[in-house]
Design a protein around this motif. Structure first.
Motif, PDB file in Angstrom:
ATOM      1  N   THR A  37      22.688 -10.302 -14.102  1.00  0.00           N
ATOM      2  CA  THR A  37      23.340 -11.528 -14.323  1.00  0.00           C
ATOM      3  C   THR A  37      22.223 -12.652 -14.451  1.00  0.00           C
ATOM      4  O   THR A  37      21.352 -12.806 -14.190  1.00  0.00           O
ATOM      5  CB  THR A  37      23.975 -12.003 -12.720  1.00  0.00           C
ATOM      6  OG1 THR A  37      24.785 -10.827 -12.572  1.00  0.00           O
ATOM      7  CG2 THR A  37      24.694 -13.052 -13.057  1.00  0.00           C
ATOM      8  N   ASN A  38      22.560 -13.129 -15.649  1.00  0.00           N
ATOM      9  CA  ASN A  38      21.892 -14.400 -16.209  1.00  0.00           C
ATOM     10  C   ASN A  38      20.270 -14.007 -16.347  1.00  0.00           C
ATOM     11  O   ASN A  38      19.432 -14.833 -15.942  1.00  0.00           O
ATOM     12  CB  ASN A  38      21.697 -15.520 -15.277  1.00  0.00           C
ATOM     13  CG  ASN A  38      23.435 -16.255 -15.365  1.00  0.00           C
ATOM     14  OD1 ASN A  38      24.185 -16.150 -16.281  1.00  0.00           O
ATOM     15  ND2 ASN A  38      23.796 -16.621 -14.276  1.00  0.00           N
ATOM     16  N   ILE A  39      20.068 -12.770 -16.701  1.00  0.00           N
ATOM     17  CA  ILE A  39      18.613 -12.413 -16.815  1.00  0.00           C
ATOM     18  C   ILE A  39      17.699 -13.071 -17.782  1.00  0.00           C
ATOM     19  O   ILE A  39      18.280 -13.054 -19.017  1.00  0.00           O
ATOM     20  CB  ILE A  39      18.552 -10.758 -16.969  1.00  0.00           C
ATOM     21  CG1 ILE A  39      19.095 -10.095 -15.735  1.00  0.00           C
ATOM     22  CG2 ILE A  39      17.142 -10.364 -17.338  1.00  0.00           C
ATOM     23  CD1 ILE A  39      18.568 -10.411 -14.713  1.00  0.00           C
ATOM     24  N   GLN A  40      16.658 -13.556 -17.519  1.00  0.00           N
ATOM     25  CA  GLN A  40      15.757 -14.045 -18.663  1.00  0.00           C
ATOM     26  C   GLN A  40      14.338 -13.508 -18.296  1.00  0.00           C
ATOM     27  O   GLN A  40      13.986 -13.258 -17.205  1.00  0.00           O
ATOM     28  CB  GLN A  40      15.720 -15.537 -18.416  1.00  0.00           C
ATOM     29  CG  GLN A  40      17.124 -16.161 -18.975  1.00  0.00           C
ATOM     30  CD  GLN A  40      16.942 -17.676 -19.302  1.00  0.00           C
ATOM     31  OE1 GLN A  40      16.010 -18.162 -20.101  1.00  0.00           O
ATOM     32  NE2 GLN A  40      17.881 -18.589 -18.977  1.00  0.00           N
TER      33      GLN A  40
ATOM     34  N   ASP B  12      19.182 -15.088 -21.284  1.00  0.00           N
ATOM     35  CA  ASP B  12      20.680 -15.234 -20.955  1.00  0.00           C
ATOM     36  C   ASP B  12      21.467 -13.757 -21.011  1.00  0.00           C
ATOM     37  O   ASP B  12      22.587 -13.581 -21.557  1.00  0.00           O
ATOM     38  CB  ASP B  12      21.432 -16.250 -21.571  1.00  0.00           C
ATOM     39  CG  ASP B  12      20.961 -17.573 -21.503  1.00  0.00           C
ATOM     40  OD1 ASP B  12      20.534 -17.851 -20.544  1.00  0.00           O
ATOM     41  OD2 ASP B  12      20.873 -18.359 -22.737  1.00  0.00           O
TER      42      ASP B  12
ATOM     43  N   ASN C 155      23.766 -10.606 -19.810  1.00  0.00           N
ATOM     44  CA  ASN C 155      24.590 -10.453 -18.794  1.00  0.00           C
ATOM     45  C   ASN C 155      25.390  -9.173 -19.059  1.00  0.00           C
ATOM     46  O   ASN C 155      25.823  -8.920 -20.172  1.00  0.00           O
ATOM     47  CB  ASN C 155      25.669 -11.583 -18.509  1.00  0.00           C
ATOM     48  CG  ASN C 155      25.083 -12.905 -18.091  1.00  0.00           C
ATOM     49  OD1 ASN C 155      25.000 -12.948 -16.897  1.00  0.00           O
ATOM     50  ND2 ASN C 155      24.839 -13.822 -19.077  1.00  0.00           N
TER      51      ASN C 155
ATOM     52  N   THR D 174      14.192  -5.089 -21.036  1.00  0.00           N
ATOM     53  CA  THR D 174      15.461  -5.252 -20.151  1.00  0.00           C
ATOM     54  C   THR D 174      15.446  -4.083 -19.122  1.00  0.00           C
ATOM     55  O   THR D 174      15.660  -4.054 -17.923  1.00  0.00           O
ATOM     56  CB  THR D 174      16.796  -5.500 -20.747  1.00  0.00           C
ATOM     57  OG1 THR D 174      16.519  -6.615 -21.650  1.00  0.00           O
ATOM     58  CG2 THR D 174      17.816  -5.522 -19.960  1.00  0.00           C
TER      59      THR D 174
ATOM     60  N   PRO E 190      12.179 -10.130 -13.508  1.00  0.00           N
ATOM     61  CA  PRO E 190      12.912 -11.401 -14.259  1.00  0.00           C
ATOM     62  C   PRO E 190      12.281 -12.606 -13.905  1.00  0.00           C
ATOM     63  O   PRO E 190      11.956 -13.152 -12.830  1.00  0.00           O
ATOM     64  CB  PRO E 190      14.323 -11.039 -13.763  1.00  0.00           C
ATOM     65  CG  PRO E 190      14.217  -9.795 -13.345  1.00  0.00           C
ATOM     66  CD  PRO E 190      13.026  -9.476 -12.520  1.00  0.00           C
TER      67      PRO E 190
ATOM     68  N   GLN F 103      14.020 -15.062 -14.336  1.00  0.00           N
ATOM     69  CA  GLN F 103      15.353 -15.731 -13.865  1.00  0.00           C
ATOM     70  C   GLN F 103      16.458 -14.684 -13.782  1.00  0.00           C
ATOM     71  O   GLN F 103      16.526 -13.577 -14.548  1.00  0.00           O
ATOM     72  CB  GLN F 103      15.792 -16.869 -14.777  1.00  0.00           C
ATOM     73  CG  GLN F 103      16.913 -17.726 -14.369  1.00  0.00           C
ATOM     74  CD  GLN F 103      17.430 -18.679 -15.087  1.00  0.00           C
ATOM     75  OE1 GLN F 103      16.432 -19.652 -15.529  1.00  0.00           O
ATOM     76  NE2 GLN F 103      18.633 -18.972 -15.557  1.00  0.00           N
ATOM     77  N   GLY F 104      17.552 -14.845 -13.079  1.00  0.00           N
ATOM     78  CA  GLY F 104      18.543 -13.913 -12.879  1.00  0.00           C
ATOM     79  C   GLY F 104      18.483 -12.873 -11.716  1.00  0.00           C
ATOM     80  O   GLY F 104      17.402 -12.792 -11.161  1.00  0.00           O
ATOM     81  N   ASP F 105      19.618 -11.986 -11.617  1.00  0.00           N
ATOM     82  CA  ASP F 105      19.784 -11.328 -10.522  1.00  0.00           C
ATOM     83  C   ASP F 105      19.918  -9.775 -11.172  1.00  0.00           C
ATOM     84  O   ASP F 105      20.612  -9.622 -12.130  1.00  0.00           O
ATOM     85  CB  ASP F 105      20.728 -11.679  -9.789  1.00  0.00           C
ATOM     86  CG  ASP F 105      20.466 -12.752  -8.708  1.00  0.00           C
ATOM     87  OD1 ASP F 105      19.200 -12.987  -8.386  1.00  0.00           O
ATOM     88  OD2 ASP F 105      21.338 -13.592  -8.541  1.00  0.00           O
TER      89      ASP F 105
ATOM     90  N   ASN G 229      15.813  -7.220  -7.083  1.00  0.00           N
ATOM     91  CA  ASN G 229      14.492  -7.970  -7.739  1.00  0.00           C
ATOM     92  C   ASN G 229      13.263  -8.225  -6.951  1.00  0.00           C
ATOM     93  O   ASN G 229      12.255  -7.852  -7.477  1.00  0.00           O
ATOM     94  CB  ASN G 229      14.862  -9.695  -7.811  1.00  0.00           C
ATOM     95  CG  ASN G 229      16.115  -9.893  -8.851  1.00  0.00           C
ATOM     96  OD1 ASN G 229      16.942  -9.240  -8.736  1.00  0.00           O
ATOM     97  ND2 ASN G 229      15.915 -10.950  -9.650  1.00  0.00           N
TER      98      ASN G 229
END
Length: 353
Positions: free
Chosen positions: A7-10, A21, A23, A45, A55, A57-59, A68
């Motif tokens: 989710t919303n991985i950066q 971004d 998903n 990824t 990451p 950012q993101g979960d 994480n």
């Protein structure tokens, strides 16, 4: 809720974004391929799912549990690398048993599991051989058995076939898919080979510059590409520049001919330029079927590809490729000839940047 959720991985290295971004939800037992050129972010990824990268950012969640903060050895993940990464001083069976030993399994349990895994990958008769005594394909089977021995929740495959020759790659990818379906294990397969991704995946994530340009089944990715990158990267096709004739009637002009396309031209105006995609198998020298349109051009090249012959036609300075089946009784086109290629307007796809 998907079994594996990103989710919303950066991911950034300094000021450089590598994954943006991202998903994705993967169902339990699904086989998903990350497809794209080098540097598109697919391996990064995968490494974030494995725990080798964190990451920015993101979960990342597996079966609802956030991953994480967990180290690689705390995640129930099996991974097969491009380089086989086998221990050279261990036999095939000892390599398969390594993860079980780390997890503290008894010798009896390990022996049973190793036997099952070696049989699963068809190498029971080579259990006592060392890696240097095995072929590349056999070594990769051992690496797969080792990854599966710990009964992981998710199996990650990072371009596992790229070091093998073409014939072995085809047979081994089919074996991997068969084993994955037999075990029902959730799998991510990273590759830059479009044929691999199309042939074995439930879904494909086409990645470009850190983004997921399109996510869909092989049928959707190949037949309904949503962007120009997906259209040109997956399979062979021709990109044709056309001029909008009548937006309300969905007509365009190509090579001096007015052609109706199936997709709405949306907000396009008469005179606008648009890009259309046409697969080589959609064109034919025959008018049979629903091929209501044709384009005339000069043959620029003819390539013999075994079962098919690919011809490049130049229409209004634009290259247009089409395939015909190799029929020994039919003479193929000749370079310099002027010919007509027939197609259906339904085969034209609008591609956007």
């Amino acid at each position: 809720m998907a079994f594996l959720e990103l989710t919303n991985i950066q991911k950034t290295y300094g000021a450089i974004p590598v994954v943006k971004d991202f998903n994705l939800g993967i169902e339990k037992g699904e086989f998903v391929s990350f497809l794209g050129p080098s540097g598109c972010g697919k391996t990064t990824t995968l490494r974030m799912v494995a725990g080798f990268e964190t990451p920015t950012q993101g979960d990342i969640k597996i079966n609802g549990v956030r991953q994480n903060e967990l180290k690689t050895n705390q995640r129930n993940i099996g991974m097969v690398f491009q380089a086989y990464a086998l221990f050279p001083n261990m036999t095939a069976s000892e390599n398969v048993a390594f993860g079980l030993k780390v997890k503290g399994r008894s010798k009896e349990e390990s022996a049973k599991v190793v036997g099952e895994m070696m049989e699963l990958v068809g190498l029971s008769h080579l259990a006592d051989r060392y890696p240097f005594q095995l072929s590349g394909g056999q070594q990769q089977r051992v690496a797969l058995a080792r990854a599966l021995a710990i009964k992981p929740q998710v199996l990650l495959l990072d371009e596992p076939l790229s070091a093998l020759d073409a014939k072995i790659r085809v047979s081994l990818r089919e074996e991997i898919r068969a084993i994955q379906q037999q075990l029902g294990i959730t799998t991510i397969f990273v590759t830059h080979d479009q044929e691999e991704a199309l042939s074995i995946s439930d879904r494909i994530v086409v990645m470009h510059q850190g983004h997921a340009d399109q996510i869909g089944t092989p049928f959707e990715i190949y037949n309904k590409p949503r962007t120009k990158f997906v259209a040109t990267f997956v399979g062979t096709l021709s990109i044709i520049e056309a001029t909008v004739a009548d937006p309300s009637a969905n007509t365009v002009v190509i090579g001096g001919r007015t052609i109706t396309i199936p997709e709405s031209l949306g907000s396009a105006k008469a005179g606008d330029k648009i890009s259309l995609a046409l697969r080589p198998e959609a064109l034919s020298l025959s008018v049979a079927g629903n091929r209501e349109f044709s384009l005339t051009g000069k043959v620029a090249s003819v390539s013999f590809l075994g079962s098919v012959i690919r011809t490049k036609l130049i229409v209004d300075d634009q290259p247009l490729s089409f395939d015909v089946f190799n029929d020994p009784a039919v003479k193929p086109p000749v370079v310099g000839d002027t010919i007509e290629a027939h197609f259906s307007g339904a085969d034209l796809l609008i591609v956007r940047d």
